[in-house]
Design an enzyme around this catalytic site. Sequence first.
Site: not given
Ligand code: SAT
Ligand code: MN
Length: 591
Positions: A258, A256, A283, A374, A214, A77, A234, A205
């Site tokens: 963690c 993200s 997520d 990923r 997101k 991102r 989140h 991406y």
């Molecule tokens: O932003 S993504 O969905 O690509 C991955 C993340 O940061 O959790």
């Molecule tokens: Mn995330």
Amino acid sequence: MKAFINEALARNEAVFAWVHEMAQLCRPDSVHWCDGSEEEKELLIRQCLATGELEELNQAEWPGCHYSRSDVNDVARTEQLTFICSRDKNDAGVTNNWMDPQEAYRKLGEIFRNSMRGRTMYVIPFMMGPPGSPLRKIGIQLTDSRYVVLNMRIMTRAGRIALDDLGASGDFTRCLHGMADLNPERRFICHFPEDNTIWSVGSAYGGNALLGKKCLALRIGSYLGRTQGWMAEHMLLMGIENPQGRVRYVTAAFPSQCGKTNLSMLVPPKSLPGYRVWTLGDDIAWMYIGPDGRLYALNPETGFFGVAPGTNYKTNPNAMETIRRNTIFTNVLKTDDGGVWWEEMGPPPPHGIDWAGKDWTPESNRPGAHPNSRFTSPLVQCPSVSPEWDNPQGVPISAILFGARRATVAPLICESRNWQHGVYLGATMASETTAAAVGQTGVIRRDPMAMLPFIGYNVGDYFRHWLDMGRRLRGKAPKIFHVNWFRRDRKTNKFLWPGYGENLRAILWALERCEGRSKAMDSPMGFLPTMDALNLSGLDMPPETLKAILEVNPDDWDEDLKDQRELFDRIGDRLPGELRQEQDDFARRLR
Ligand code: SAT
Ligand code: MN
């Protein structure tokens, strides 16, 4: 397919008019309306294999799995290129980049203009949240990336189901996505909360391009949540079943990379027999107040877009089982026998092609998989998937965890004094940065509720919304905890806590506290488990180590408090006074 489209369009002029207008702008050679069928998937995959957008993996070993390599400049991102385009700059607040909506439409419009010449524009109707849920939202994403279509089919309920649900309504999120020339100089991810619109150009991406994730489920979602009285967070969502068969649900916010995916699929250690973890999401959680006055949560997504490196049969066996079929791997290493590999997956192959498309051997001295590589996998393939995962009402939440990655300062677990204090702990979260976003990794940044890059409006108003939700929950609010699995030994710099499955021990203490059981001791930060309160049976942990993990040392906090104050000062007059008050109280308790 044609019949379904004609039928749907006869019903919905708003969709038709908007798609037509966007096609006039982008000028694709053709427009493909996605119905979500299996035949459609096969067609897309065939085309991707022909163009090289996807590579086939060894279908005997990895049935239904494919490999994708993204542009080397397009692997994470790009927060610096992400904007909230509210009419009033103050409504975006200090945590967001802001662009004037008119300017954004003009600027991005120029990049989109004619950008799909020679390509197909795919129309992906998609639903976030289970069918029949009071929180479900419909989006329509236009894209010229087949990779995006295939990922959206895994991550959302895509196709006919969404258009049918929309009926004649014009209430959908307008998501325009285009790759253009994938030039980071001409890459923008713009959100127009007041228009329920997202425009993303120049990236293919994940978080930049799968607009349901997101962009819709968090940024637009959080904005809608505030106006409509619910929350988009989140957070992972998991159930914990005790030996008596009772399941309680927990949400947990971590930045993200963690370990949200690992935690959501946790396998209890053998020394905690009879416990079981149920996965609902890794997520994003949408939360609302149910008819009984409790907080309910659901996962708006249907898949995992998980970090590959570090995932293995020890750290996350459920993820390893999940990804064996029907998975898209992005930017990992491709082995010579048509398999995949990444750092810490297991013994490295003698040779492979790395994420950048180059020859790789273990002697290459660079990662074979990109640190932010990923897997995209269907949620239902997870061995620990909860039977409640698509319950339209969601599940009632007992505890909310705010987690950070911190080498020092924060103890393993800490219970807030009440909702307001818990909101303060979330609002002042800080964490070491990771590879999920472009930029330096390992530096401490404040990341309120792990939502720093995802709050779709003014952060001060966001904190106010959290406080309001607590008030509306009256006595029925979940308890809020702060956790940190990543504390290190001051001398050796080694992690103090084993992490992974053992994290359940801290969560069990939290759940006991929710029921008014188990012991706690007061500390300036909140309530900590007493030395004997955590169930550590079968874990060989010296008391000094436990003490170090649970320590709240006033001397450590000076710098952190200063940094917290800076954030609050920056937020300015939209910061709720209650949080200032909590901060002053914390400072006083430290003295
Ligand atoms: O932003 S993504 O969905 O690509 C991955 C993340 O940061 O959790
Ligand atoms: Mn995330």
